[in-house]
Design a protein around this motif. Structure first.
Motif, PDB file in Angstrom:
ATOM      1  N   ILE A 171     -81.974 -11.129  18.067  1.00 17.54           N
ATOM      2  CA  ILE A 171     -81.000 -10.448  18.942  1.00 17.54           C
ATOM      3  C   ILE A 171     -80.220  -9.397  18.150  1.00 17.54           C
ATOM      4  CG2 ILE A 171     -78.874 -10.768  20.273  1.00 17.54           C
ATOM      5  CD1 ILE A 171     -79.980 -13.567  21.060  1.00 17.54           C
ATOM      6  N   LEU A 172     -79.792  -9.754  16.944  1.00 15.87           N
ATOM      7  CA  LEU A 172     -79.039  -8.804  16.111  1.00 15.87           C
ATOM      8  C   LEU A 172     -79.911  -7.616  15.719  1.00 15.87           C
ATOM      9  CD1 LEU A 172     -76.999 -11.227  13.793  1.00 15.87           C
ATOM     10  CD2 LEU A 172     -76.138  -9.865  15.689  1.00 15.87           C
ATOM     11  N   ARG A 173     -81.176  -7.880  15.415  1.00 17.26           N
ATOM     12  CA  ARG A 173     -82.098  -6.792  15.049  1.00 17.26           C
ATOM     13  C   ARG A 173     -82.236  -5.820  16.219  1.00 17.26           C
ATOM     14  NH1 ARG A 173     -84.480  -3.143  12.053  1.00 17.26           N
ATOM     15  NH2 ARG A 173     -86.740  -2.949  12.261  1.00 17.26           N
ATOM     16  N   LYS A 174     -82.405  -6.333  17.430  1.00 10.91           N
ATOM     17  CA  LYS A 174     -82.533  -5.459  18.604  1.00 10.91           C
ATOM     18  C   LYS A 174     -81.236  -4.687  18.866  1.00 10.91           C
ATOM     19  CE  LYS A 174     -86.075  -8.135  21.057  1.00 10.91           C
ATOM     20  NZ  LYS A 174     -86.326  -9.098  22.155  1.00 10.91           N
ATOM     21  N   ALA A 175     -80.108  -5.338  18.594  1.00  6.75           N
ATOM     22  CA  ALA A 175     -78.802  -4.698  18.836  1.00  6.75           C
ATOM     23  C   ALA A 175     -78.582  -3.505  17.924  1.00  6.75           C
ATOM     24  CB  ALA A 175     -77.676  -5.713  18.634  1.00  6.75           C
ATOM     25  N   MET A 176     -79.254  -3.494  16.759  1.00  8.07           N
ATOM     26  CA  MET A 176     -79.050  -2.412  15.791  1.00  8.07           C
ATOM     27  C   MET A 176     -80.219  -1.428  15.740  1.00  8.07           C
ATOM     28  SD  MET A 176     -77.287  -4.453  12.598  1.00  8.07           S
ATOM     29  CE  MET A 176     -78.496  -5.760  12.497  1.00  8.07           C
ATOM     30  N   LYS A 177     -81.278  -1.685  16.464  1.00  6.05           N
ATOM     31  CA  LYS A 177     -82.477  -0.857  16.384  1.00  6.05           C
ATOM     32  C   LYS A 177     -82.373   0.337  17.320  1.00  6.05           C
ATOM     33  CE  LYS A 177     -87.500  -1.446  16.390  1.00  6.05           C
ATOM     34  NZ  LYS A 177     -88.615  -2.322  16.772  1.00  6.05           N
ATOM     35  N   GLY A 178     -82.898   1.447  16.892  1.00  5.15           N
ATOM     36  CA  GLY A 178     -82.936   2.623  17.760  1.00  5.15           C
ATOM     37  C   GLY A 178     -81.603   3.353  17.796  1.00  5.15           C
ATOM     38  N   PHE A 179     -81.413   4.155  18.853  1.00  4.65           N
ATOM     39  CA  PHE A 179     -80.187   4.939  18.955  1.00  4.65           C
ATOM     40  C   PHE A 179     -79.037   4.071  19.446  1.00  4.65           C
ATOM     41  CE2 PHE A 179     -83.571   8.085  19.487  1.00  4.65           C
ATOM     42  CZ  PHE A 179     -83.219   8.963  18.463  1.00  4.65           C
ATOM     43  N   GLY A 180     -77.872   4.222  18.794  1.00  5.03           N
ATOM     44  CA  GLY A 180     -76.695   3.459  19.207  1.00  5.03           C
ATOM     45  C   GLY A 180     -76.784   2.007  18.777  1.00  5.03           C
ATOM     46  N   THR A 181     -75.706   1.330  18.952  1.00  6.75           N
ATOM     47  CA  THR A 181     -75.622  -0.081  18.568  1.00  6.75           C
ATOM     48  C   THR A 181     -75.045  -0.864  19.733  1.00  6.75           C
ATOM     49  OG1 THR A 181     -75.186   0.579  16.283  1.00  6.75           O
ATOM     50  CG2 THR A 181     -74.673  -1.693  16.865  1.00  6.75           C
ATOM     51  N   ASP A 182     -75.646  -2.006  20.030  1.00 10.56           N
ATOM     52  CA  ASP A 182     -75.153  -2.864  21.111  1.00 10.56           C
ATOM     53  C   ASP A 182     -74.093  -3.802  20.516  1.00 10.56           C
ATOM     54  OD1 ASP A 182     -74.669  -4.565  23.181  1.00 10.56           O
ATOM     55  OD2 ASP A 182     -76.753  -5.157  23.514  1.00 10.56           O
ATOM     56  N   GLU A 183     -72.845  -3.281  20.418  1.00  9.86           N
ATOM     57  CA  GLU A 183     -71.779  -4.057  19.785  1.00  9.86           C
ATOM     58  C   GLU A 183     -71.484  -5.365  20.524  1.00  9.86           C
ATOM     59  OE1 GLU A 183     -71.486  -0.778  20.121  1.00  9.86           O
ATOM     60  OE2 GLU A 183     -71.011   0.063  18.138  1.00  9.86           O
ATOM     61  N   GLN A 184     -71.637  -5.340  21.851  1.00  5.53           N
ATOM     62  CA  GLN A 184     -71.334  -6.554  22.616  1.00  5.53           C
ATOM     63  C   GLN A 184     -72.260  -7.698  22.221  1.00  5.53           C
ATOM     64  OE1 GLN A 184     -68.642  -7.024  24.781  1.00  5.53           O
ATOM     65  NE2 GLN A 184     -69.303  -9.137  24.455  1.00  5.53           N
ATOM     66  N   ALA A 185     -73.540  -7.387  21.980  1.00  6.03           N
ATOM     67  CA  ALA A 185     -74.486  -8.426  21.560  1.00  6.03           C
ATOM     68  C   ALA A 185     -74.087  -9.005  20.210  1.00  6.03           C
ATOM     69  CB  ALA A 185     -75.898  -7.845  21.492  1.00  6.03           C
ATOM     70  N   ILE A 186     -73.604  -8.113  19.319  1.00  2.39           N
ATOM     71  CA  ILE A 186     -73.154  -8.565  17.994  1.00  2.39           C
ATOM     72  C   ILE A 186     -71.927  -9.468  18.134  1.00  2.39           C
ATOM     73  CG2 ILE A 186     -72.263  -7.811  15.754  1.00  2.39           C
ATOM     74  CD1 ILE A 186     -73.923  -5.233  16.100  1.00  2.39           C
ATOM     75  N   VAL A 187     -70.988  -9.035  18.975  1.00  5.79           N
ATOM     76  CA  VAL A 187     -69.776  -9.837  19.214  1.00  5.79           C
ATOM     77  C   VAL A 187     -70.137 -11.219  19.756  1.00  5.79           C
ATOM     78  CG1 VAL A 187     -67.711 -10.046  20.669  1.00  5.79           C
ATOM     79  CG2 VAL A 187     -68.212  -7.874  19.531  1.00  5.79           C
ATOM     80  N   ASP A 188     -71.043 -11.254  20.739  1.00  4.29           N
ATOM     81  CA  ASP A 188     -71.418 -12.527  21.368  1.00  4.29           C
ATOM     82  C   ASP A 188     -72.003 -13.510  20.361  1.00  4.29           C
ATOM     83  OD1 ASP A 188     -70.554 -11.615  23.802  1.00  4.29           O
ATOM     84  OD2 ASP A 188     -72.544 -11.010  24.521  1.00  4.29           O
ATOM     85  N   ILE A 189     -72.748 -13.000  19.391  1.00  2.00           N
ATOM     86  CA  ILE A 189     -73.350 -13.881  18.389  1.00  2.00           C
ATOM     87  C   ILE A 189     -72.314 -14.348  17.375  1.00  2.00           C
ATOM     88  CG2 ILE A 189     -74.979 -14.010  16.454  1.00  2.00           C
ATOM     89  CD1 ILE A 189     -76.471 -14.065  19.023  1.00  2.00           C
ATOM     90  N   VAL A 190     -71.655 -13.398  16.692  1.00  4.35           N
ATOM     91  CA  VAL A 190     -70.827 -13.792  15.542  1.00  4.35           C
ATOM     92  C   VAL A 190     -69.567 -14.555  15.939  1.00  4.35           C
ATOM     93  CG1 VAL A 190     -71.695 -11.920  14.109  1.00  4.35           C
ATOM     94  CG2 VAL A 190     -69.614 -11.565  15.435  1.00  4.35           C
ATOM     95  N   ALA A 191     -69.039 -14.293  17.148  1.00  2.00           N
ATOM     96  CA  ALA A 191     -67.803 -14.979  17.556  1.00  2.00           C
ATOM     97  C   ALA A 191     -68.074 -16.388  18.061  1.00  2.00           C
ATOM     98  CB  ALA A 191     -67.083 -14.175  18.638  1.00  2.00           C
ATOM     99  N   ASN A 192     -69.336 -16.729  18.257  1.00  2.00           N
ATOM    100  CA  ASN A 192     -69.657 -18.043  18.814  1.00  2.00           C
ATOM    101  C   ASN A 192     -70.570 -18.864  17.911  1.00  2.00           C
ATOM    102  OD1 ASN A 192     -68.404 -17.936  21.635  1.00  2.00           O
ATOM    103  ND2 ASN A 192     -69.547 -16.010  21.568  1.00  2.00           N
ATOM    104  N   ARG A 193     -70.559 -18.544  16.627  1.00  2.00           N
ATOM    105  CA  ARG A 193     -71.313 -19.313  15.640  1.00  2.00           C
ATOM    106  C   ARG A 193     -70.378 -19.688  14.493  1.00  2.00           C
ATOM    107  NH1 ARG A 193     -73.794 -18.417  19.530  1.00  2.00           N
ATOM    108  NH2 ARG A 193     -75.943 -17.664  19.797  1.00  2.00           N
ATOM    109  N   SER A 194     -70.579 -20.867  13.944  1.00  5.13           N
ATOM    110  CA  SER A 194     -69.781 -21.282  12.784  1.00  5.13           C
ATOM    111  C   SER A 194     -70.223 -20.485  11.560  1.00  5.13           C
ATOM    112  CB  SER A 194     -69.970 -22.778  12.523  1.00  5.13           C
ATOM    113  OG  SER A 194     -71.303 -23.029  12.087  1.00  5.13           O
TER     114      SER A 194
END
Length: 466
Positions: A171-194
């Motif tokens: 998910i993180l790889r897809k969020a950073m691949k190509g043009f632009g960055t899907d910051e919401q996907a990054i937020v959803d992962i890092v804020a909900n993992r220990s």
């Protein structure tokens, strides 16, 4: 009389407060608890105690009490009855079932503050075995110990169920691949993992793509958002060691960072930080402290670096009385100050023992120990000693105060905001949030929302559970 937003423990513990130009918003000396002359000399407890007396009534209201609607806890009311903040419904305040005390300190029903039988050890599950202190009169500003134990972690971030490191890495790889960055996907992962789960995501990312996740994130992010994300992906011990190194690197020293970390961590945490500092940076933490600080402040930090504070959670009331007498004779009771006596007691005694010593000191000297430290010391060593005492009284309240002043006034101290939110997110951020509301009549989330913006704000609010 109430002082909305005013920090509860006398003048704020760090130099530079109140901010220039805002002095008028702070009450003048003599008009807030713990100012010189409170409790009145010879006047006994404050406010006047009923026949049963108050726990620790010599120094009352206790420094663990904070401004609340209607005045600070224990403020004199018509008829002489003390006032406390209303207990939020369903919070389970007071003594937990089974007779166990909220914080391991004497309970009115069986023990007295004047020197009762030894107390039972605190249950585990909190950093260093420490349970935040109570409000005067046995009320707690956050859920009781029993509630905390049944809820498990008191952090706002908990390990995610059905965790799959490889799926998250993808998910993180897809969020950073190509043009632009899907910051919401990054937020959803890092804020909900220990933190432990984030380390596994980092390892899975490298295994799957042969790339370093941190380098990829750095190339996609910038500013405060980058600092926050990188902090979340650092192992906890490494982040503390990195923060200390950063505070002493280059010209100048960020003394408040050294105080915040070294004076609040448990023995085990400090020893791990010292080892990590050596292995990661090839440097000796104690040597760096000696070269960057001096005098009594240097000695206090070197003492903290040893990680040798007593950790027996039982309180020796006789020793508390003796230590209170020693501290009085080393400070208020003589011309000049015996700094080594303060260093010895505050660097070696357990936090519950120091709390009992503060109560004994208030009864004996008719003055709060925090205010005595303010009279006898100045600068960084004063801040360090006060931090230790504040952690003995109420560790979450110390961090709540630091968070408040990182955002109060013009500009935001983003490094402090990020560091505290990240380092306490899996330890006691639940209590910090609750007592923040008690102290400042606004929520931590509200203040973060008004002081930050964009993805940075979104991720901070997700971490604090807003």
């Amino acid at each position: 009389m109430s002082y909305p937003g005013y920090p509860p423990t006398g003048y704020p513990p760090f130099p530079g407060y109140p901010p220039a130009g805002q002095e008028s918003s702070f009450p003048p000396p003599g008009q807030y608890p713990y100012s010189s002359g409170f409790p009145p000399v010879g006047g006994g407890a404050y406010p006047p105690a009923p026949s049963g007396g108050y726990p620790g009534s010599g120094g009352y209201p206790a420094p663990g009490g904070y401004p609340a609607p209607g005045g600070y806890p224990g403020a004199p009311q018509p008829g002489g009855a003390p006032s406390y903040p209303a207990v939020p419904p369903g919070q389970g305040f007071g003594a937990p079932p089974g007779g166990a005390g909220f914080s391991g300190y004497p309970q009115p029903s069986s023990q007295s503050y004047g020197g009762g039988p030894a107390q039972v050890p605190l249950p585990g599950g909190f950093p260093g075995g420490q349970i935040p202190s109570q409000y005067p009169g046995g009320q707690a500003p956050y859920p009781s110990q029993a509630a905390a134990m049944t809820q498990g972690s008191q952090g706002t971030i908990r390990p995610a169920a059905n965790f799959d490191a490889m799926r998250d890495a993808e998910i993180l790889r897809k969020a950073m691949k190509g043009f632009g960055t899907d910051e919401q996907a990054i937020v959803d992962i890092v804020a909900n993992r220990s933190n432990d789960q984030r380390q596994k995501i980092k390892a899975a990312f490298k295994t799957m793509y042969g790339k370093d996740l941190i380098k990829d994130l750095k190339s996609e992010l910038s500013g405060n958002m980058e600092e926050l994300i990188l902090a979340l992906f650092m192992p906890a011990t490494y982040y503390d060691a990195w923060s200390l190194r950063n505070a002493m690197k280059g010209a100048g020293t960020q003394e408040r960072v050294l105080i915040e970390i070294l004076c609040t961590r448990t023995n085990q945490e400090i020893r791990e930080i010292v080892r990590c500092y050596q292995s990661e940076f090839g440097r000796d933490l104690e040597k760096d402290i000696r070269s960057d600080t001096s005098g009594h402040f240097e000695r206090l930090l070197v003492s903290m670096c040893q990680g040798n504070r007593e950790e027996n959670q039982n309180v020796n009331h006789q020793l508390a009385q003796e230590d209170a007498q020693r501290l009085y004779q080393a400070g208020e009771g003589r011309l000049g100050t015996d700094e080594s006596c303060f260093n010895m007691i505050l660097a070696t005694r357990s936090f519950p023992q120091l709390k009992a010593t503060m109560e004994a000191y208030s009864r004996m000297a008719n003055r709060d120990l925090l205010s005595s430290v303010g009279r006898e010391f100045s600068g960084n060593v004063e801040s360090g000693l006060k931090t230790i005492l504040q952690c003995a009284l109420n560790r979450p309240a110390f961090f709540a105060e630091r968070l408040y002043y990182s955002m109060k006034g013009a500009g935001t101290d983003d490094s402090t905001l990020v560091r505290i939110v990240v380092t306490r997110s899996e330890i006691d951020l639940v209590q910090i949030k609750q007592i923040f509301s008690q102290m400042y009549q606004k929520t931590l989330g509200t203040m973060i929302a008004s002081d930050t913006s964009g993805d940075y704000r979104r991720l901070l609010l997700a971490i604090v559970g807003q």
